[in-house]
Design a protein around this motif. Structure first.
Motif, short mmCIF file in Angstrom:
data_model
loop_
_atom_site.label_atom_id
_atom_site.label_comp_id
_atom_site.label_asym_id
_atom_site.label_seq_id
_atom_site.Cartn_x
_atom_site.Cartn_y
_atom_site.Cartn_z
N GLY A 179 -1.07 5.99 6.84
CA GLY A 179 0.36 6.11 7.04
C GLY A 179 1.08 4.84 7.38
O GLY A 179 2.28 4.87 7.68
N TYR A 180 0.40 3.70 7.34
CA TYR A 180 1.05 2.42 7.58
C TYR A 180 1.70 1.91 6.30
O TYR A 180 1.19 2.17 5.20
CB TYR A 180 0.04 1.37 8.05
N VAL A 181 2.79 1.18 6.43
CA VAL A 181 3.30 0.38 5.33
C VAL A 181 2.47 -0.90 5.36
O VAL A 181 2.63 -1.73 6.25
CB VAL A 181 4.80 0.07 5.49
N ALA A 182 1.53 -1.02 4.45
CA ALA A 182 0.50 -2.05 4.55
C ALA A 182 0.72 -3.14 3.50
O ALA A 182 1.08 -2.87 2.36
CB ALA A 182 -0.88 -1.41 4.36
N TYR A 183 0.46 -4.38 3.92
CA TYR A 183 0.74 -5.54 3.06
C TYR A 183 -0.38 -6.56 3.20
O TYR A 183 -0.80 -6.89 4.32
CB TYR A 183 2.06 -6.18 3.49
N ARG A 184 -0.87 -7.05 2.05
CA ARG A 184 -1.91 -8.08 2.08
C ARG A 184 -1.24 -9.44 2.14
O ARG A 184 -0.44 -9.80 1.28
CB ARG A 184 -2.84 -7.99 0.87
N THR A 185 -1.59 -10.21 3.15
CA THR A 185 -1.01 -11.54 3.35
C THR A 185 -1.66 -12.57 2.44
O THR A 185 -2.76 -12.37 1.91
CB THR A 185 -1.18 -11.97 4.81
N GLY A 186 -0.97 -13.69 2.26
CA GLY A 186 -1.54 -14.84 1.57
C GLY A 186 -1.74 -14.67 0.08
O GLY A 186 -2.58 -15.36 -0.51
N GLN A 187 -0.97 -13.79 -0.56
CA GLN A 187 -1.11 -13.60 -2.00
C GLN A 187 -0.31 -14.66 -2.75
O GLN A 187 0.86 -14.90 -2.45
CB GLN A 187 -0.60 -12.22 -2.40
N GLU A 188 -0.93 -15.26 -3.72
CA GLU A 188 -0.26 -16.30 -4.51
C GLU A 188 0.95 -15.70 -5.23
O GLU A 188 0.87 -14.64 -5.85
CB GLU A 188 -1.23 -16.89 -5.53
#
Length: 220
Positions: A179-188
């Motif tokens: 249920g989190y709004v999830a985001y992967r950091t460091g994406q080119e």
């Protein structure tokens, strides 16, 4: 009483958020919980809901070099400042040895000591921003990717929308499934971190609670 939005207002919000939302885990937004009333403007203002931004620590907010020195990841300090300026509470969901203490507070104290000992950045890590929102495994079975830490952190958010930022796909997918709004950091080619304006705007989407409702904001 919950906030209601005119259809045109909702459409405008969704259009503004759409380009960034496409970078997040789709399941997370649909599963976001209804929030409690905030008491600070950065959690949505006088007619908004509330949101709490959680992070992994290692290689998400801080980097450990080959010589074991520790410093901020590029853009991390600025991202935390931007969230602080909007009064958005932040927290950590991070694996440490369960033997570091019997409570989250004890393990957090050991984590701070360890990071501070090897810190080489010109600006100290912003521990004060995180308060008591540092969630670590009580047992080895609770270590991520087990769901326990995300579940405990979400409960502590008192119904506010929750965001999770981490550098690995498996953790982002796990957070999104809970249920989190999830985001992967460091994406080119993408923002290093989920923009603070987007995180703040999540509190205003339909389903977030109004500040006019009785209740408390996230634990601080």
């Amino acid at each position: 009483m919950k906030t209601t939005f005119a259809p045109s207002t909702t459409r405008r919000m969704l259009l503004v958020l759409g380009s960034v939302a496409a970078m997040t885990v789709p399941a997370a937004t649909a599963g976001a919980a209804t929030g409690q009333a905030p008491h600070t403007p950065g959690q949505g203002g006088p007619r908004g809901g509330c949101v709490v931004a959680y992070f992994d620590l290692g290689e998400t907010l801080v980097h450990t070099a080959d010589d074991n020195s520790v410093r901020y990841m590029p853009g991390a300090a600025a991202h935390l400042r931007a969230l602080r300026a909007r009064h958005i509470p932040v927290g950590l969901i991070t694996n440490v040895p369960s033997s570091w203490g019997a409570t989250d507070a004890e393990r957090a104290a050991k984590l701070k000591e360890t990071v501070n000992h090897d810190w080489k950045g010109s600006t100290p890590f912003a521990w004060a921003d995180f308060g008591d929102r540092i969630f670590t495994p009580r047992t080895e079975a609770e270590r991520k990717p087990a769901p326990a830490l995300w579940e405990r952190a979400k409960k502590a958010a008192d119904g506010c929308r929750v965001v999770y930022e981490a550098e690995t796909d498996d953790e982002v997918e796990a957070g999104g499934s809970l249920g989190y709004v999830a985001y992967r950091t460091g994406q080119e080619g993408r923002p290093a971190y989920l923009p603070a304006a987007f995180i703040a705007a999540l509190a205003h989407l339909p389903g977030a609670a109004s500040a006019e409702a009785a209740g408390s904001g996230p634990r601080r």
